[in-house]
Scaffold this active site. Sequence first.
Site, mmCIF file in Angstrom:
data_model
loop_
_atom_site.group_PDB
_atom_site.id
_atom_site.type_symbol
_atom_site.label_atom_id
_atom_site.label_comp_id
_atom_site.label_asym_id
_atom_site.label_seq_id
_atom_site.Cartn_x
_atom_site.Cartn_y
_atom_site.Cartn_z
ATOM 1 N N HIS A 223 0.992 -1.308 -0.013
ATOM 2 C CA HIS A 223 -0.051 0.149 -0.126
ATOM 3 C C HIS A 223 1.040 1.298 0.023
ATOM 4 O O HIS A 223 0.125 2.171 -0.145
ATOM 5 C CB HIS A 223 -0.851 0.107 1.165
ATOM 6 C CG HIS A 223 -0.442 0.279 2.512
ATOM 7 N ND1 HIS A 223 0.337 -0.521 3.231
ATOM 8 C CD2 HIS A 223 -0.096 1.637 3.376
ATOM 9 C CE1 HIS A 223 1.040 -0.067 4.189
ATOM 10 N NE2 HIS A 223 0.593 1.365 4.098
HETATM 11 C C1 UD1 Z 1 -2.211 5.236 5.947
HETATM 12 C C2 UD1 Z 1 -0.897 5.722 6.696
HETATM 13 C C3 UD1 Z 1 0.283 4.638 6.862
HETATM 14 C C4 UD1 Z 1 -0.416 3.316 7.222
HETATM 15 C C5 UD1 Z 1 -1.742 2.865 6.341
HETATM 16 C C6 UD1 Z 1 -2.467 1.558 6.613
HETATM 17 C C7 UD1 Z 1 -0.275 8.097 6.937
HETATM 18 C C8 UD1 Z 1 0.543 9.039 6.191
HETATM 19 N N1 UD1 Z 1 -0.160 7.043 6.081
HETATM 20 O O1 UD1 Z 1 -1.859 5.136 4.776
HETATM 21 O O2 UD1 Z 1 1.253 4.845 7.412
HETATM 22 O O3 UD1 Z 1 0.381 2.208 6.947
HETATM 23 O O4 UD1 Z 1 -2.607 4.113 6.706
HETATM 24 O O5 UD1 Z 1 -3.568 1.344 6.135
HETATM 25 O O6 UD1 Z 1 -1.000 8.587 7.522
HETATM 26 N N2 UD1 Z 1 -9.190 4.850 1.972
HETATM 27 C C9 UD1 Z 1 -10.601 4.118 1.693
HETATM 28 N N3 UD1 Z 1 -11.108 3.731 3.007
HETATM 29 C C10 UD1 Z 1 -10.682 3.997 4.415
HETATM 30 C C11 UD1 Z 1 -9.203 4.837 4.207
HETATM 31 C C12 UD1 Z 1 -8.598 5.400 3.256
HETATM 32 O O7 UD1 Z 1 -11.092 3.826 0.882
HETATM 33 O O8 UD1 Z 1 -10.950 3.636 5.368
HETATM 34 C C13 UD1 Z 1 -8.394 5.166 0.611
HETATM 35 C C14 UD1 Z 1 -8.850 6.462 0.240
HETATM 36 O O9 UD1 Z 1 -9.081 6.671 -1.083
HETATM 37 C C15 UD1 Z 1 -7.660 7.248 0.676
HETATM 38 C C16 UD1 Z 1 -6.466 6.013 0.641
HETATM 39 O O10 UD1 Z 1 -7.011 5.022 0.771
HETATM 40 O O11 UD1 Z 1 -7.251 8.453 -0.068
HETATM 41 C C17 UD1 Z 1 -5.431 6.290 1.493
HETATM 42 O O12 UD1 Z 1 -5.759 6.733 2.840
HETATM 43 P P1 UD1 Z 1 -4.775 7.497 3.863
HETATM 44 O O13 UD1 Z 1 -5.383 7.258 5.198
HETATM 45 O O14 UD1 Z 1 -4.593 8.657 3.201
HETATM 46 O O15 UD1 Z 1 -3.598 6.699 3.966
HETATM 47 P P2 UD1 Z 1 -3.076 5.216 3.686
HETATM 48 O O16 UD1 Z 1 -2.573 4.898 2.402
HETATM 49 O O17 UD1 Z 1 -4.267 4.196 4.194
#
Ligand code: UD1
Length: 392
Positions: A223
């Site tokens: 991821h």
């Molecule tokens: C975040 C953390 C990362 C951790 C990861 C575990 C930061 C900088 N990064 O990254 O350290 O390893 O979580 O999962 O905080 N999304 C969904 N549903 C959700 C959450 C996210 O669909 O419940 C999608 C959205 O499109 C979003 C993307 O995932 O834009 C990324 O989510 P985000 O929380 O920005 O960062 P992660 O890549 O999950």
Amino acid sequence: MKTSSQYSPGSPILCVAGARPNFMKIAPIIRRMQEKPDPIPIKLVHTGQHYDPQMNDTFFNQLQIPLPDIALEVGSGSHAFQTAEIMKRFEPVVDSESPAAVLVVGDVNSTIACALVAAKKGIPVIHVEAGLRSYDRTMPEEINRVLTDQLSELLFITEPSARENLLQEGIAEQRIFHVGNVMIDTLRRCQALAVPVQDVLSDLENKDLYLKGDNGYCVLTLHRPSNVDNAQLFRQLLETVRMVSEEVPVIFPIHPRTRNRIAELGLQKLVESPRIVQLQPLGYLEMLGLVSESRLVMTDSGGLQEETTVLGVPCITLRDNTERPVTVEQGTNTVVGHDRQQVMSIVSDVLRNGGKQGRTPELWDGKAAIRIKSVLADWLRRRDGQAAMANG
Ligand code: UD1
């Protein structure tokens, strides 16, 4: 504006969680803090960085985390948007609660956002899992780690490298406490409850390939932006996965970010194979069952590097570096970057000889949260004493 001068004994510690990897870390801390006979008052703040049921609710249920006292419901967005939104919504909470401290875990955007709000208001910040460094500033988490540690008054560390890193950055030795790993507290507590892999794969038509095949199976998670956001690199990585799957079948629970990228870049064909199972993100107990029984893990996650070390499962880390060097020095982890040859050679070693053996690092014994509570109890007693003196 209220400041720490309004601190009064009995004020709660605000414990912050926001994203999936936070939940396994905050769960044992909350449980221990609330334990009698000497509970420490806390309130749980959920930023809402992760919100999908599979990324959030399942973890709260399985890890028996109480419902948050305060929910900020920020959701997704760019890093600046997400961090700023958490800060805006957390500030009034700090104002109304006048907490004794703000406790943050890990390295996600919620960690730095809440640490920054607290520090600017003179509220002590407590960082659990401090001092880890990849020395790679292209990782958003590295920026979060460095800054959070600079803002923290008490820094709880999981491994010796963290102490070296913090001392080098000018953090005073007496603020650093090597307490072990709260994530492993959760693993130990949940091991007996892990969901058997045959139940995780119960709907899969060719499940015997995974359950009864001679080579077992490999678990894959991906991821990190550094792996999935660069189209060419991501394609090459999935080609490597495809090659691995010819040797050992692959089970791939897919993070929402990664699923979106596969669709956007039209890479579905690479992961469509009877030897690769694509799953929704799994709950904690399903993932624990899956990894415990696996032959091998390939990942870019931080937490899985630690969990595989404790479970004795060889781990291939698909990154150029790790902030958790103890998992390489003592555990089962090998950091390979994107070196396909090295991946294939490890896979072959695992299948022929069982792969890298390791041992469990010091203090990863399921009692880290007990140690944290004991340090916090002493620290609060000292603060209460100082407050009493100040009030005459
Ligand atoms: C975040 C953390 C990362 C951790 C990861 C575990 C930061 C900088 N990064 O990254 O350290 O390893 O979580 O999962 O905080 N999304 C969904 N549903 C959700 C959450 C996210 O669909 O419940 C999608 C959205 O499109 C979003 C993307 O995932 O834009 C990324 O989510 P985000 O929380 O920005 O960062 P992660 O890549 O999950």
